[in-house]
Write a protein that holds these residues in place. Structure first.
Motif, PDB file in Angstrom:
ATOM      1  N   ALA A   1       0.717  -0.979   0.316  1.00 16.86           N
ATOM      2  CA  ALA A   1       0.096   0.303  -0.114  1.00 16.86           C
ATOM      3  C   ALA A   1       1.032   1.297  -0.218  1.00 16.86           C
ATOM      4  O   ALA A   1       0.297   2.321  -0.866  1.00 16.86           O
ATOM      5  CB  ALA A   1      -0.841   0.027   0.980  1.00 16.86           C
ATOM      6  N   MET A   2       1.449   1.431   1.292  1.00 16.55           N
ATOM      7  CA  MET A   2       2.922   2.149   1.242  1.00 16.55           C
ATOM      8  C   MET A   2       3.546   2.942   0.706  1.00 16.55           C
ATOM      9  O   MET A   2       3.743   4.005  -0.294  1.00 16.55           O
ATOM     10  CB  MET A   2       3.021   2.104   2.555  1.00 16.55           C
ATOM     11  CG  MET A   2       3.072   2.400   3.325  1.00 16.55           C
ATOM     12  SD  MET A   2       3.958   2.998   5.153  1.00 16.55           S
ATOM     13  CE  MET A   2       4.729   1.443   4.923  1.00 16.55           C
ATOM     14  N   ALA A   3       3.794   1.540  -1.395  1.00 17.55           N
ATOM     15  CA  ALA A   3       4.807   1.303  -1.911  1.00 17.55           C
ATOM     16  C   ALA A   3       4.794   2.032  -3.602  1.00 17.55           C
ATOM     17  O   ALA A   3       4.463   2.653  -4.257  1.00 17.55           O
ATOM     18  CB  ALA A   3       6.212   0.350  -1.806  1.00 17.55           C
ATOM     19  N   PHE A   4       3.232   1.563  -3.433  1.00 20.13           N
ATOM     20  CA  PHE A   4       2.770   1.629  -4.699  1.00 20.13           C
ATOM     21  C   PHE A   4       0.580   2.106  -4.790  1.00 20.13           C
ATOM     22  O   PHE A   4       0.592   2.721  -5.310  1.00 20.13           O
ATOM     23  CB  PHE A   4       2.864  -0.226  -5.559  1.00 20.13           C
ATOM     24  CG  PHE A   4       3.703  -0.017  -5.227  1.00 20.13           C
ATOM     25  CD1 PHE A   4       4.897   0.144  -6.516  1.00 20.13           C
ATOM     26  CD2 PHE A   4       4.907  -1.328  -5.162  1.00 20.13           C
ATOM     27  CE1 PHE A   4       5.906  -0.436  -6.764  1.00 20.13           C
ATOM     28  CE2 PHE A   4       6.240  -1.572  -4.784  1.00 20.13           C
ATOM     29  CZ  PHE A   4       6.473  -1.270  -5.895  1.00 20.13           C
ATOM     30  N   ALA A   5       0.187   1.134  -4.259  1.00 18.74           N
ATOM     31  CA  ALA A   5      -1.247   1.058  -4.264  1.00 18.74           C
ATOM     32  C   ALA A   5      -1.877   2.243  -3.559  1.00 18.74           C
ATOM     33  O   ALA A   5      -3.309   2.887  -4.877  1.00 18.74           O
ATOM     34  CB  ALA A   5      -2.106   0.078  -3.629  1.00 18.74           C
ATOM     35  N   VAL A   6      -1.142   2.704  -2.861  1.00 20.80           N
ATOM     36  CA  VAL A   6      -1.467   4.242  -2.259  1.00 20.80           C
ATOM     37  C   VAL A   6      -0.842   5.328  -2.481  1.00 20.80           C
ATOM     38  O   VAL A   6      -1.049   6.405  -2.912  1.00 20.80           O
ATOM     39  CB  VAL A   6      -1.987   4.140  -0.591  1.00 20.80           C
ATOM     40  CG1 VAL A   6      -1.888   6.433  -0.618  1.00 20.80           C
ATOM     41  CG2 VAL A   6      -2.779   3.587  -0.417  1.00 20.80           C
ATOM     42  N   ALA A   7       0.436   4.811  -2.967  1.00 21.64           N
ATOM     43  CA  ALA A   7       1.600   5.635  -3.656  1.00 21.64           C
ATOM     44  C   ALA A   7       1.139   6.867  -4.907  1.00 21.64           C
ATOM     45  O   ALA A   7       1.913   7.793  -5.293  1.00 21.64           O
ATOM     46  CB  ALA A   7       2.908   4.811  -3.698  1.00 21.64           C
ATOM     47  N   VAL A   8       0.614   5.755  -5.793  1.00 26.55           N
ATOM     48  CA  VAL A   8      -0.016   6.288  -6.727  1.00 26.55           C
ATOM     49  C   VAL A   8      -0.510   7.537  -7.365  1.00 26.55           C
ATOM     50  O   VAL A   8      -0.323   8.003  -8.079  1.00 26.55           O
ATOM     51  CB  VAL A   8      -0.840   4.754  -8.078  1.00 26.55           C
ATOM     52  CG1 VAL A   8      -1.772   4.530  -7.239  1.00 26.55           C
ATOM     53  CG2 VAL A   8      -0.882   5.559  -9.355  1.00 26.55           C
ATOM     54  N   ALA A   9      -1.523   7.705  -6.390  1.00 24.73           N
ATOM     55  CA  ALA A   9      -2.494   8.636  -5.488  1.00 24.73           C
ATOM     56  C   ALA A   9      -1.308  10.294  -5.715  1.00 24.73           C
ATOM     57  O   ALA A   9      -1.793  10.952  -6.504  1.00 24.73           O
ATOM     58  CB  ALA A   9      -3.565   8.279  -4.767  1.00 24.73           C
ATOM     59  N   THR A  10      -0.105   9.580  -4.921  1.00 25.42           N
ATOM     60  CA  THR A  10       0.342  11.105  -4.708  1.00 25.42           C
ATOM     61  C   THR A  10       1.401  11.538  -5.673  1.00 25.42           C
ATOM     62  O   THR A  10       1.604  12.523  -5.823  1.00 25.42           O
ATOM     63  CB  THR A  10       1.595  10.040  -3.451  1.00 25.42           C
ATOM     64  OG1 THR A  10       1.012   9.871  -2.269  1.00 25.42           O
ATOM     65  CG2 THR A  10       2.463  11.255  -3.111  1.00 25.42           C
TER      66      THR A  10
END
Length: 243
Positions: free
Chosen positions: A131-140
């Motif tokens: 989540a921290m590296a990809f799944a949520v990071a993409v929104a950032t």
């Protein structure tokens, strides 16, 4: 006799700004491409990796994916709040790129072995790292891309399009690498992450006054603003003013 028109100071000053704007557009277009290459290599065959390489049952594989979804729900508001306060600063993106660089060692030496020997601990790790590296990071990353596009005046959609191309390009090779050795996908993902990190470092905002104004406006975002946004009943969105 040839006469030379005197150079205009305003034009000379604007030339480096235009050059930096074009360069930043190129860099911020390439960054989503490499981000999605990294993500695709490590995730597009994730469920197959869980069952075939790690040896989990279908039920346990579903638990892993569910834990990842829960990790996204917890991480998303934290990342969103932090990026809102950072403005055009890349601190959170540097953190994300560091996590991406570790994707190979993380999956091969930590995540996979934990799921085999200590499944519950593996679930906890799995709920946090992807989540921290990809799944949520993409929104950032997309939020930063959108802010940079407004700052420089180019179309966000043109830059974001390269992310989709990156996922498609990586998927073409992910299956072949997996058939040779599943670990190759994760090592290739770490290599792509290194390129992503280099692209981030190369992005620089040179218009100091405007950038400072954007960062100052972003730093004023508070927890109270988040609470008020969550409790609003009317439609619309809260947008800060841009210089």
């Amino acid at each position: 006799m040839t006469t030379h028109s005197p150079s205009t100071p305003g034009r000379e000053a604007a030339a480096p700004v235009r050059s930096r704007r074009r360069l930043n557009f190129t860099l911020i277009s390439a960054a989503p491409f490499m981000f999605f290459v990294t993500w695709s290599l490590s995730w597009s065959l994730f469920s197959i990796w869980l069952t075939q390489d790690i040896g989990l049952s279908a039920g346990r594989s579903s638990l892993v994916i569910s834990a990842n979804a829960i990790g996204c729900l917890v991480t998303m508001p934290v990342y969103g709040f932090l990026q809102d306060r950072l403005g055009l600063r890349k601190n959170l993106l540097y953190w994300i790129s560091g996590l991406m660089l570790l994707v190979g060692p993380m999956y091969i030496y930590v995540y996979g072995p934990l799921l085999k020997s200590h499944f519950v601990i593996g679930l906890v790790v799995g709920s946090a790292y992807p989540a921290m590296a990809f799944a949520v990071a993409v929104a950032t990353l997309e939020s930063y891309t959108e802010r940079l596009s407004r700052f420089h005046g180019f179309e966000f959609g043109r830059a974001r399009m390269f992310g989709s191309l990156g996922w498609a390009a990586a998927t073409l090779f992910a299956g072949r690498l997996f058939n040779i050795d599943p670990s190759l996908n994760f090592w290739a993902a770490s290599g792509a992450a290194a390129v992503f990190a280099a692209l981030l470092v190369a992005i620089r905002v040179t218009d100091g006054r405007r950038a400072a104004a954007v960062d100052h406006a972003a730093s004023s975002v508070s927890i109270a603003d988040v609470k008020s946004l969550l409790t609003r009943r009317s439609g619309g969105c809260c947008c800060s003013s841009w210089p």
